[in-house]
Design a protein around this motif. Structure first.
Motif, short mmCIF file in Angstrom:
data_model
loop_
_atom_site.label_atom_id
_atom_site.label_comp_id
_atom_site.label_asym_id
_atom_site.label_seq_id
_atom_site.Cartn_x
_atom_site.Cartn_y
_atom_site.Cartn_z
N ARG A 199 -1.18 -1.47 -18.70
CA ARG A 199 -1.82 -2.38 -17.75
C ARG A 199 -3.09 -3.01 -18.31
N TYR A 200 -3.80 -2.29 -19.17
CA TYR A 200 -5.10 -2.78 -19.65
C TYR A 200 -5.13 -2.90 -21.18
N PRO A 201 -4.37 -3.85 -21.72
CA PRO A 201 -4.31 -4.00 -23.19
C PRO A 201 -5.64 -4.45 -23.79
N ALA A 281 -7.60 0.74 -8.92
CA ALA A 281 -8.88 1.42 -8.67
C ALA A 281 -9.46 1.97 -9.97
N PHE A 282 -8.58 2.52 -10.82
CA PHE A 282 -9.03 3.01 -12.13
C PHE A 282 -9.64 1.85 -12.93
N GLY A 283 -8.94 0.71 -12.94
CA GLY A 283 -9.39 -0.44 -13.71
C GLY A 283 -10.78 -0.91 -13.29
N GLU A 284 -11.00 -0.92 -11.98
CA GLU A 284 -12.31 -1.36 -11.47
C GLU A 284 -13.43 -0.43 -11.95
N LEU A 285 -13.19 0.88 -11.82
CA LEU A 285 -14.23 1.84 -12.22
C LEU A 285 -14.43 1.83 -13.74
#
Length: 324
Positions: A199-201, A281-285
Motif C-alpha cells: 500500500r505504501y511503496p 489509520a496506520f498510514g496516517e500515523l
C-alpha cells in the motif's frame, strides 16, 4: 528463603534468540546474588558451552541432576520434561504463552490442531496448564499470568531485560540523523507487513534479518520507526531494543501487546490489524511520525525509562523469591 543445593536453568544448546538470552541472564543475576545457579543445556546427554554472544554473562554449566534439594527451571516449551522430574523441585519460566499454546492468531482451528499435534508427540499436556499444577511457575508477562490464573495457578513474577549494552543513553544522544525508514522483523506478522509494503511503496521498509549485533544496532539507530504486527508471545526483545535506539514503535494488539503492563506504550501507537480501516489509520500515523519525528520520539520517553529500570526489577524479583 529457598535453599537449593543447585539451581539448574535448562536451555537448548546453541540457541541464540530472546528466550535463551533471558535464561543466561537469569543464571548470571542469580550468581550475582550468591545463588548456586548453572546453565544446563539440552540435550542432557551432551556437554555444551554458552553461545559466543552469551559468554559475557560468565555463567557456568552443570550436568542435569534430578536430585533432592535441587531446583530445575525449564522454559515453558518443555513442560513434559519438567513433569518427568522425580526428586528435584521442577519449575517452568513462562517466557512465552503463545509458544506453549502453539498459537499464531491466524486461524483458531489451526492453532488448536498445532497444539493437539504437540500432545500426540508427547510435548504438551492434555488440557493446557491445568495439568501442570504440581510445578512451580514463574511468569515473565501479565499476558501469561492471566492465563495461568485462569488455570488455577498463581505464578511468581519474573521479568527479564534486554541486553544491558542497549540500556544506556548512547543511542539516544541525538535524533537529527534519523531517516524515513520503517524496520520490521520478517518472522513476525509478515502477512500484515506485506499489506503495508504494497500500500505504501513511497516508504522504505527494511527487514531485520541476517544481522550481527553491531549491524542490528546500526539499522535501529538509523530508522524512525519499528513495526510489529506479530503474535507477541512474550515481552519481545526487538521492540524494546528498537525503542532504546530511538525508534518509535507501532504495534498490533495480539498476545502481550494487548495489555498496558507488558508493552506500556501510548495507546495511539497500537492498532487492531484486523480492523477495516487499519491500513489507512496506520498510514496516517506513520506519515506523521516521519514528518513530526521529535514530537513522537518524545512520546516514548517514559517507556524508555521503564526499560532502563528492568534489570533492577529483574534482580529484585529474584532476590524477593530466593533470598528472603
Amino acid at each position: 528463603m529457598h535453599n537449593y543445593k543447585k539451581i539448574l536453568v535448562v536451555c537448548p544448546a546453541g540457541a541464540v534468540t530472546g528466550g535463551p538470552e533471558a535464561l543466561h541472564q537469569l543464571t548470571a543475576h542469580m550468581n550475582s546474588l550468591g545463588l548456586p545457579a548453572y546453565m544446563c543445556y539440552l540435550p542432557f546427554s551432551e556437554s555444551a558451552k554458552p553461545p559466543a554472544p552469551y559468554e559475557r554473562y560468565q555463567t557456568q554449566s552443570a550436568a542435569y541432576e534430578d536430585a533432592p534439594d535441587n531446583l530445575i527451571i525449564f522454559p515453558e516449551v518443555d513442560p513434559m520434561l519438567a513433569l518427568k522430574v522425580k526428586h528435584a523441585k521442577a519449575a517452568l519460566w513462562w517466557l512465552s504463552l503463545e509458544n506453549f499454546l502453539e498459537r499464531r492468531h491466524i486461524w483458531p482451528l489451526h492453532d488448536r490442531v498445532r497444539y493437539f499435534k504437540r500432545v500426540l508427540q508427547g510435548r504438551r499436556p492434555w488440557g493446557g496448564a491445568k495439568n501442570l499444577k504440581s510445578l512451580l511457575h514463574f511468569s515473565q508477562t501479565e499476558h501469561s499470568t492471566q492465563y495461568l490464573k485462569s488455570c488455577g495457578i498463581d505464578p511468581i513474577p519474573l521479568i527479564d531485560s534486554i541486553n544491558e549494552d542497549f540500556l544506556t543513553d548512547k543511542y539516544l544522544d541525538k535524533i537529527d540523523h534519523k531517516q524515513n525508514i520503517i524496520l520490521y522483523n520478517p518472522t513476525k506478522g509478515w502477512k500484515v507487513t506485506q499489506q503495508l509494503i504494497a500500500r505504501y511503496p513511497q516508504w522504505q521498509f527494511l527487514p531485520l534479518k541476517g544481522l550481527n549485533r553491531d549491524q542490528l544496532s546500526e539499522k535501529l539507530y538509523s530508522a524512525k520507526l519499528y513495526i510489529d504486527f506479530g503474535h507477541h508471545p512474550g515481552r519481545d526483545r526487538m521492540p524494546r531494543e528498537a525503542a532504546m535506539h530511538g525508534c518509535c514503535l507501532i504495534t498490533g494488539k495480539l498476545g502481550s501487546a494487548g495489555n498496558t503492563v507488558d508493552l506500556p506504550i501510548p495507546s495511539q501507537y497500537k492498532f487492531d490489524s484486523s480492523a477495516p480501516n487499519f491500513v489507512e489509520a496506520f498510514g496516517e500515523l506513520a506519515n506523521d511520525v516521519m514528518e513530526n519525528f521529535p514530537k513522537h520520539y518524545a512520546d516514548f520517553g517514559t517507556y524508555r525509562k521503564w526499560l532502563q529500570d528492568e534489570p533492577r526489577i529483574f534482580k529484585q524479583q529474584i532476590a524477593d523469591y530466593f533470598c528472603k
